[in-house]
Motif scaffolding. Structure first.
Motif, PDB file in Angstrom:
ATOM      1  N   ASP A 138      -0.370   0.131   4.771  1.00 27.28           N
ATOM      2  CA  ASP A 138      -0.644  -1.279   5.088  1.00 27.28           C
ATOM      3  C   ASP A 138      -0.438  -1.588   6.570  1.00 27.28           C
ATOM      4  O   ASP A 138      -0.455  -2.744   6.988  1.00 27.28           O
ATOM      5  N   LYS A 139      -0.187  -0.525   7.393  1.00 26.93           N
ATOM      6  CA  LYS A 139      -0.052  -0.594   8.853  1.00 26.93           C
ATOM      7  C   LYS A 139       1.271  -1.185   9.322  1.00 26.93           C
ATOM      8  O   LYS A 139       1.473  -1.418  10.513  1.00 26.93           O
ATOM      9  N   SER A 140       2.174  -1.456   8.393  1.00 29.83           N
ATOM     10  CA  SER A 140       3.434  -2.088   8.770  1.00 29.83           C
ATOM     11  C   SER A 140       4.591  -1.099   8.726  1.00 29.83           C
ATOM     12  O   SER A 140       4.532  -0.065   8.051  1.00 29.83           O
ATOM     13  N   VAL A 141       5.645  -1.458   9.459  1.00 27.14           N
ATOM     14  CA  VAL A 141       6.923  -0.753   9.453  1.00 27.14           C
ATOM     15  C   VAL A 141       7.980  -1.755   8.988  1.00 27.14           C
ATOM     16  O   VAL A 141       8.046  -2.864   9.509  1.00 27.14           O
ATOM     17  N   ILE A 142       8.770  -1.378   7.977  1.00 26.47           N
ATOM     18  CA  ILE A 142       9.815  -2.273   7.467  1.00 26.47           C
ATOM     19  C   ILE A 142      11.169  -1.611   7.672  1.00 26.47           C
ATOM     20  O   ILE A 142      11.358  -0.432   7.360  1.00 26.47           O
ATOM     21  N   VAL A 143      12.111  -2.386   8.200  1.00 34.21           N
ATOM     22  CA  VAL A 143      13.483  -1.928   8.391  1.00 34.21           C
ATOM     23  C   VAL A 143      14.380  -2.662   7.393  1.00 34.21           C
ATOM     24  O   VAL A 143      14.390  -3.898   7.351  1.00 34.21           O
ATOM     25  N   TYR A 144      15.101  -1.894   6.567  1.00 39.51           N
ATOM     26  CA  TYR A 144      15.964  -2.455   5.530  1.00 39.51           C
ATOM     27  C   TYR A 144      17.431  -2.273   5.896  1.00 39.51           C
ATOM     28  O   TYR A 144      17.807  -1.283   6.535  1.00 39.51           O
ATOM     29  N   ASP A 145      18.268  -3.221   5.461  1.00 35.75           N
ATOM     30  CA  ASP A 145      19.714  -3.066   5.486  1.00 35.75           C
ATOM     31  C   ASP A 145      20.090  -2.267   4.236  1.00 35.75           C
ATOM     32  O   ASP A 145      19.833  -2.697   3.118  1.00 35.75           O
ATOM     33  N   THR A 146      20.700  -1.103   4.413  1.00 35.57           N
ATOM     34  CA  THR A 146      20.975  -0.244   3.253  1.00 35.57           C
ATOM     35  C   THR A 146      22.099  -0.778   2.369  1.00 35.57           C
ATOM     36  O   THR A 146      22.231  -0.351   1.224  1.00 35.57           O
ATOM     37  N   ASN A 147      22.906  -1.686   2.887  1.00 34.27           N
ATOM     38  CA  ASN A 147      23.994  -2.237   2.083  1.00 34.27           C
ATOM     39  C   ASN A 147      23.497  -3.325   1.137  1.00 34.27           C
ATOM     40  O   ASN A 147      23.832  -3.338  -0.042  1.00 34.27           O
ATOM     41  N   THR A 148      22.681  -4.232   1.655  1.00 36.29           N
ATOM     42  CA  THR A 148      22.167  -5.343   0.851  1.00 36.29           C
ATOM     43  C   THR A 148      20.780  -5.071   0.303  1.00 36.29           C
ATOM     44  O   THR A 148      20.321  -5.766  -0.605  1.00 36.29           O
ATOM     45  N   GLU A 149      20.073  -4.069   0.902  1.00 33.37           N
ATOM     46  CA  GLU A 149      18.685  -3.733   0.583  1.00 33.37           C
ATOM     47  C   GLU A 149      17.732  -4.867   0.955  1.00 33.37           C
ATOM     48  O   GLU A 149      16.587  -4.913   0.492  1.00 33.37           O
ATOM     49  N   ASN A 150      18.193  -5.774   1.808  1.00 30.28           N
ATOM     50  CA  ASN A 150      17.338  -6.839   2.324  1.00 30.28           C
ATOM     51  C   ASN A 150      16.510  -6.320   3.489  1.00 30.28           C
ATOM     52  O   ASN A 150      16.886  -5.359   4.164  1.00 30.28           O
ATOM     53  N   ILE A 151      15.362  -6.962   3.724  1.00 31.76           N
ATOM     54  CA  ILE A 151      14.510  -6.605   4.864  1.00 31.76           C
ATOM     55  C   ILE A 151      15.078  -7.243   6.120  1.00 31.76           C
ATOM     56  O   ILE A 151      15.295  -8.459   6.181  1.00 31.76           O
ATOM     57  N   LEU A 152      15.349  -6.419   7.138  1.00 33.38           N
ATOM     58  CA  LEU A 152      15.825  -6.911   8.426  1.00 33.38           C
ATOM     59  C   LEU A 152      14.669  -7.250   9.356  1.00 33.38           C
ATOM     60  O   LEU A 152      14.688  -8.273  10.029  1.00 33.38           O
TER      61      LEU A 152
ATOM     62  N   ALA B  69       0.868  -1.180   0.000  1.00 36.42           N
ATOM     63  CA  ALA B  69       0.000   0.000   0.000  1.00 36.42           C
ATOM     64  C   ALA B  69       0.903   1.227   0.000  1.00 36.42           C
ATOM     65  O   ALA B  69       2.128   1.115   0.168  1.00 36.42           O
ATOM     66  N   PRO B  70       0.343   2.436  -0.216  1.00 37.22           N
ATOM     67  CA  PRO B  70       1.171   3.652  -0.223  1.00 37.22           C
ATOM     68  C   PRO B  70       2.103   3.743   0.980  1.00 37.22           C
ATOM     69  O   PRO B  70       1.728   3.415   2.111  1.00 37.22           O
ATOM     70  N   VAL B  71       3.340   4.181   0.716  1.00 37.74           N
ATOM     71  CA  VAL B  71       4.350   4.349   1.765  1.00 37.74           C
ATOM     72  C   VAL B  71       4.350   5.815   2.172  1.00 37.74           C
ATOM     73  O   VAL B  71       4.570   6.696   1.345  1.00 37.74           O
ATOM     74  N   LEU B  72       4.101   6.088   3.450  1.00 45.58           N
ATOM     75  CA  LEU B  72       3.907   7.458   3.925  1.00 45.58           C
ATOM     76  C   LEU B  72       5.146   8.084   4.551  1.00 45.58           C
ATOM     77  O   LEU B  72       5.213   9.309   4.694  1.00 45.58           O
ATOM     78  N   ALA B  73       6.125   7.260   4.942  1.00 48.71           N
ATOM     79  CA  ALA B  73       7.284   7.810   5.639  1.00 48.71           C
ATOM     80  C   ALA B  73       8.509   6.946   5.404  1.00 48.71           C
ATOM     81  O   ALA B  73       8.399   5.726   5.232  1.00 48.71           O
ATOM     82  N   CYS B  74       9.686   7.583   5.400  1.00 44.53           N
ATOM     83  CA  CYS B  74      10.948   6.848   5.325  1.00 44.53           C
ATOM     84  C   CYS B  74      12.021   7.653   6.035  1.00 44.53           C
ATOM     85  O   CYS B  74      11.965   8.884   6.067  1.00 44.53           O
ATOM     86  N   ALA B  75      12.999   6.960   6.603  1.00 48.07           N
ATOM     87  CA  ALA B  75      14.072   7.650   7.331  1.00 48.07           C
ATOM     88  C   ALA B  75      15.284   6.737   7.438  1.00 48.07           C
ATOM     89  O   ALA B  75      15.148   5.537   7.697  1.00 48.07           O
ATOM     90  N   PHE B  76      16.477   7.328   7.257  1.00 50.40           N
ATOM     91  CA  PHE B  76      17.721   6.597   7.453  1.00 50.40           C
ATOM     92  C   PHE B  76      18.113   6.639   8.930  1.00 50.40           C
ATOM     93  O   PHE B  76      17.823   7.616   9.633  1.00 50.40           O
ATOM     94  N   SER B  77      18.792   5.588   9.386  1.00 48.04           N
ATOM     95  CA  SER B  77      19.408   5.640  10.704  1.00 48.04           C
ATOM     96  C   SER B  77      20.574   6.619  10.654  1.00 48.04           C
ATOM     97  O   SER B  77      21.097   6.941   9.580  1.00 48.04           O
ATOM     98  N   HIS B  78      20.994   7.088  11.829  1.00 45.66           N
ATOM     99  CA  HIS B  78      22.021   8.125  11.891  1.00 45.66           C
ATOM    100  C   HIS B  78      23.333   7.675  11.256  1.00 45.66           C
ATOM    101  O   HIS B  78      24.064   8.480  10.671  1.00 45.66           O
ATOM    102  N   ASP B  79      23.656   6.382  11.368  1.00 47.19           N
ATOM    103  CA  ASP B  79      24.904   5.871  10.802  1.00 47.19           C
ATOM    104  C   ASP B  79      24.741   5.384   9.370  1.00 47.19           C
ATOM    105  O   ASP B  79      25.695   4.888   8.765  1.00 47.19           O
ATOM    106  N   GLY B  80      23.533   5.495   8.806  1.00 49.40           N
ATOM    107  CA  GLY B  80      23.300   5.106   7.427  1.00 49.40           C
ATOM    108  C   GLY B  80      23.188   3.615   7.189  1.00 49.40           C
ATOM    109  O   GLY B  80      23.042   3.176   6.041  1.00 49.40           O
ATOM    110  N   GLN B  81      23.201   2.821   8.233  1.00 51.55           N
ATOM    111  CA  GLN B  81      23.169   1.371   8.081  1.00 51.55           C
ATOM    112  C   GLN B  81      21.776   0.830   7.774  1.00 51.55           C
ATOM    113  O   GLN B  81      21.645  -0.237   7.173  1.00 51.55           O
ATOM    114  N   MET B  82      20.752   1.559   8.229  1.00 50.10           N
ATOM    115  CA  MET B  82      19.383   1.071   8.071  1.00 50.10           C
ATOM    116  C   MET B  82      18.482   2.157   7.483  1.00 50.10           C
ATOM    117  O   MET B  82      18.740   3.348   7.636  1.00 50.10           O
TER     118      MET B  82
END
Length: 476
Positions: free
Chosen positions: A260-274, A240-253
């Motif tokens: 869709d009511k969910s929050v997804i955390v990605y690894d920015t190096n591999t782009e895999n879902i953590l 569903a539409p994504v309303l927000a995104c933010a990088f971690s301070h160190d750029g890792q996530m």
């Protein structure tokens, strides 16, 4: 692992935005209020909630120092608050009177951008609270904004789906369609992308939108030739539409929140879902990482803000491939944790965190302090840590001897972190020059002549050159 450690349920309407400083969490909502919480225990500060706005508060953000909080509202105003006492410092009215949807401070705290529903974007002087410059996008409402880490430009996103790049003089440098159905949020990673070439510095930009997608862009900077924006990839996971995104301070996530009511955390190096977090019961409207600790805040139309804590395993899984680009002695505690993980010493992360070991403390560790203060019992483990520290010390000595003269502050004789130009035409470390002036020394440290002005101007060109040199040096 990610653990839900607290739920804040003080707002009585949809939560629109949340933001961290080093010691506080701010939240704002459709209920016209902004609330402030201590990070130590998530109790509300005595002067919270902050009340002034007459309609919904859409966005809030801290200045880099954390001393000022900005909030903007449907009532057409952007308000600056003193975070020490909750007092109003300034009320800045959008020239058109249009609802203000987003506000952001520049990295050096000198400017604040506000964007409105009629497409106007205003650059305010954050010291005088005066309107500095004003412009507008071609179509749609301005709903997203992010400053580049060097501070020499910022990006805005519109409800028509356009990403627009502006310089610090409000000149439109570039615009392109990024999301067909409209942009909802954008954010820069504060950490440069490893592997810069040809004197360029690369940063990642994330944008998300009504098309259910998160897109990653790479922006390259060079002070003479300007910049280049390139599409890199699309992250999937939301339905569903994504309303927000933010990088971690160190750029890792990278974190995202969705309809869709969910929050997804990605690894920015591999782009895999953590991690996928599904505790909210309605649309997730906002998400933000804390700057110095592994905390994540997510806000929702269910009127709550959830606080999540990451363990060191997540930190190590998402660690950046290269060492931090600054000198070891300037590493934060998180940088030391990254180094431990990269060296296969992740079991020591908690011990080093408990003892507040930053870069300077790391370089001063001895076999006695490892045994007596940090209580590391294994002789083999202590020896391994000492060997790795000695490698760092050797590297620090090598780097120090290679620093170009123009990168060294004339006052401190150290590498400049935040160079400024004084009225004598020379560049100095900002803190050192401010201390020089505060001691009533109105003469130039270089010429001994009287300074015509005590105004200090950020030398962004020199800072970018220093950052580029650091990046290239650490890759050798």
């Amino acid at each position: 692992m990610v653990e839900l450690i607290h739920t804040l349920a003080d707002h009585n309407d949809d939560v629109n935005c949340c933001a961290f400083s080093s010691s506080l969490l701010a939240t704002c909502a459709l209920d016209k209020t902004i609330r402030l919480y201590f990070l130590s225990d998530f109790t509300e500060v005595p002067y919270s909630p902050l009340k002034f706005h007459t309609y919904a508060v859409h966005c809030c953000c801290f200045s880099p120092s954390g001393h000022i909080l900005a909030s903007c509202s449907t009532d057409g105003t952007t308000v600056l608050w003193d975070t020490q006492n909750g007092q109003i410092l300034a009320v800045m009215e959008q020239p058109s009177g249009s609802p203000v949807r987003v506000c952001r401070f520049s990295p050096d705290s000198t400017c604040l951008v506000s964007g409105a529903s009629d497409g106007t974007v205003v650059l305010w002087n954050a010291q005088s609270y005066k309107l500095h410059r004003c412009a507008s996008v071609k179509d749609g409402s301005l709903v997203a904004c992010a400053f580049s880490p060097p501070g020499n430009l910022f990006v805005t996103g519109s409800s028509c789906g356009d990403l627009t790049v502006w310089d610090d003089k409000m000149r439109c440098l570039h615009s392109e369609k990024a999301h067909d159905l409209g942009i909802t949020c954008c954010d820069f990673s504060s950490q440069p992308v490893p592997g810069g070439e040809r004197g360029l510095q690369f940063f990642q930009l994330a944008s998300c939108g009504q098309d259910c997608q998160i897109k990653i862009w790479v922006i390259s900077f060079i002070h003479i030739l300007g910049f280049e924006l390139k599409y890199k990839s699309t992250l999937t996971g939301h339905c569903a539409p994504v309303l927000a995104c933010a990088f971690s301070h160190d750029g890792q996530m990278l974190v995202s929140g969705s309809v869709d009511k969910s929050v997804i955390v990605y690894d920015t190096n591999t782009e895999n879902i953590l991690h996928t977090l599904t505790q909210h019961t309605r649309y997730v409207t906002t998400c933000a990482f804390a700057p110095n600790i592994l905390l994540l805040a997510t806000g929702s139309m269910d009127k709550t803000v959830n606080i999540w804590q990451f363990d060191t395993e997540t930190l190590c899984r998402a660690k950046i491939p290269d060492q931090p680009k600054q000198f070891t002695e300037n590493w934060s505690e998180d940088d030391v944790s990254n180094w431990l993980c990269a060296e296969g010493l992740e079991d020591l992360v908690d011990i080093f965190k408990m003892n507040n070991i930053d870069g300077r403390e790391l370089l001063n560790l001895t076999k006695e302090s490892l045994a007596d203060d940090l209580k590391i019992e294994s002789l083999g483990l202590r020896s391994k840590v000492l060997r790795k520290i000695e490698e760092l010390r050797t590297k620090v000595k090598t780097l120090s001897s290679e620093i170009p003269d123009e990168f060294i502050c004339p006052i401190t004789r150290e590498l400049m972190k935040d160079p400024v130009i004084a009225s004598d035409g020379y560049s100095y470390e900002k803190e050192a020059m401010e201390n020089w002036i505060s001691k009533k020394k109105r003469t130039s440290p270089m010429t001994n002549l009287v300074l015509s002005s005590v105004i200090l101007t950020p030398n962004r060109t020199l800072k970018m050159a220093i950052d580029r040199w650091l990046s290239e040096t650490h890759q050798k």
